[in-house]
Design a protein around this motif. Structure first.
Motif, PDB file in Angstrom:
ATOM      1  N   VAL A 162     -28.432  39.851 -15.183  1.00  0.00           N
ATOM      2  CA  VAL A 162     -27.000  39.764 -14.851  1.00  0.00           C
ATOM      3  C   VAL A 162     -26.079  40.122 -16.015  1.00  0.00           C
ATOM      4  N   PHE A 163     -26.541  39.936 -17.257  1.00  0.00           N
ATOM      5  CA  PHE A 163     -25.670  40.292 -18.379  1.00  0.00           C
ATOM      6  C   PHE A 163     -25.603  41.809 -18.575  1.00  0.00           C
ATOM      7  N   ALA A 164     -26.588  42.516 -18.015  1.00  0.00           N
ATOM      8  CA  ALA A 164     -26.598  43.980 -18.132  1.00  0.00           C
ATOM      9  C   ALA A 164     -25.976  44.664 -16.920  1.00  0.00           C
ATOM     10  N   ASP A 165     -25.594  43.880 -15.903  1.00  0.00           N
ATOM     11  CA  ASP A 165     -25.125  44.475 -14.647  1.00  0.00           C
ATOM     12  C   ASP A 165     -24.018  43.600 -14.055  1.00  0.00           C
ATOM     13  N   ALA A 166     -22.784  44.065 -14.146  1.00  0.00           N
ATOM     14  CA  ALA A 166     -21.637  43.271 -13.687  1.00  0.00           C
ATOM     15  C   ALA A 166     -21.719  42.960 -12.191  1.00  0.00           C
ATOM     16  N   ALA A 167     -22.239  43.899 -11.395  1.00  0.00           N
ATOM     17  CA  ALA A 167     -22.350  43.678  -9.949  1.00  0.00           C
ATOM     18  C   ALA A 167     -23.371  42.577  -9.658  1.00  0.00           C
TER      19      ALA A 167
ATOM     20  N   LEU B 153     -23.759  41.144 -28.015  1.00  0.00           N
ATOM     21  CA  LEU B 153     -22.523  41.832 -27.647  1.00  0.00           C
ATOM     22  C   LEU B 153     -22.381  41.949 -26.128  1.00  0.00           C
ATOM     23  N   LEU B 154     -23.503  42.184 -25.433  1.00  0.00           N
ATOM     24  CA  LEU B 154     -23.480  42.252 -23.967  1.00  0.00           C
ATOM     25  C   LEU B 154     -23.024  40.925 -23.373  1.00  0.00           C
ATOM     26  N   ARG B 155     -23.559  39.827 -23.913  1.00  0.00           N
ATOM     27  CA  ARG B 155     -23.248  38.502 -23.363  1.00  0.00           C
ATOM     28  C   ARG B 155     -21.814  38.083 -23.668  1.00  0.00           C
ATOM     29  N   VAL B 156     -21.378  38.375 -24.882  1.00  0.00           N
ATOM     30  CA  VAL B 156     -19.990  38.064 -25.250  1.00  0.00           C
ATOM     31  C   VAL B 156     -19.030  38.930 -24.432  1.00  0.00           C
ATOM     32  N   GLY B 157     -19.397  40.205 -24.251  1.00  0.00           N
ATOM     33  CA  GLY B 157     -18.551  41.136 -23.506  1.00  0.00           C
ATOM     34  C   GLY B 157     -18.442  40.817 -22.026  1.00  0.00           C
ATOM     35  N   ALA B 158     -19.400  40.028 -21.514  1.00  0.00           N
ATOM     36  CA  ALA B 158     -19.388  39.670 -20.095  1.00  0.00           C
ATOM     37  C   ALA B 158     -18.389  38.553 -19.791  1.00  0.00           C
ATOM     38  N   GLN B 159     -17.836  37.938 -20.837  1.00  0.00           N
ATOM     39  CA  GLN B 159     -16.901  36.827 -20.651  1.00  0.00           C
ATOM     40  C   GLN B 159     -15.480  37.228 -21.045  1.00  0.00           C
ATOM     41  N   MET B 160     -14.534  36.396 -20.632  1.00  0.00           N
ATOM     42  CA  MET B 160     -13.153  36.586 -21.041  1.00  0.00           C
ATOM     43  C   MET B 160     -13.081  36.522 -22.563  1.00  0.00           C
ATOM     44  N   PRO B 161     -12.357  37.447 -23.218  1.00  0.00           N
ATOM     45  CA  PRO B 161     -12.254  37.411 -24.682  1.00  0.00           C
ATOM     46  C   PRO B 161     -11.670  36.077 -25.160  1.00  0.00           C
TER      47      PRO B 161
END
Length: 200
Positions: A73-78, A155-163
């Protein structure tokens, strides 16, 4: 009963801050713990996850392999969106059950700790929001150390959340956890004195 939503980014130190509040006398409900309960075998969310993502996200004992599911799920927003549609309602139900139990006691102050409090649309569940903040580089470094992952994965996991810079704007109070444990504890104790102890 006053309910404070404690939120922040991944590896920002929410659990550390929540433990300090617990020592000071607050009751803490951990949404991460609720998310584990919600996906236990036999629960509707468990069946829905297996149907959606297949047996590759299961451990040998049949429980959900959170690490394997996280990689998907962290690699795929859908895929992440599909998972959240399953888990968020299940977590909400458990949270409402716990809060109803506490209202019967009654408890004066509850800390509802949830990393996706704002993103999951759960802000209405709490009276106010307090944010645990760290700068992005500290967040990435701590996440790599905590989970034993590469910088790219972090970076993927941090980028998946609101800054974090955006998330902090939602906070009635902001606890900066970029420094030492002692510095954070001092901030928490001062916040408790100002916001909680003074009201007693």
């Amino acid at each position: 009963m006053r309910i404070i939503g404690l939120t922040g980014g991944i590896a920002s130190g929410k659990s550390t801050v929540a433990r300090i509040f617990e020592q000071l006398g607050a009751v803490v409900i951990d949404a991460d713990q609720l998310s584990r309960e919600a996906v236990m075998p036999g629960r509707p969310a468990y069946d829905a996850i297996v149907a959606e993502f297949g047996p590759t996200v299961l451990c040998a004992d049949g429980t959900i392999d959170r690490k394997a599911l996280g990689c998907v799920v962290f690699a795929d927003a859908a895929a992440r969106s599909r998972l959240e549609k399953i888990t968020h309602p299940a977590i909400r139900q458990l949270a409402e059950e716990k809060l109803a139990e506490l209202r019967e006691v009654p408890v004066p102050l509850v800390i509802y700790m949830a990393p996706l409090l704002i993103e999951a649309g759960a802000a209405s569940r709490v009276d106010e929001i307090w944010v645990v903040f760290v700068d992005r580089e500290t967040q990435i470094t701590r996440l790599m150390a905590r989970d034993g992952i590469t910088r790219e994965e972090a970076l993927l996991r941090v980028g998946a959340q609101m800054p974090m810079e955006e998330k902090r704007t939602y906070g009635k109070a902001v606890i900066d956890n970029s420094g030492t444990r002692e510095e954070t504890e001092l901030q928490v104790r001062r916040l408790w004195e100002r916001e909680v102890a003074m009201e007693k």
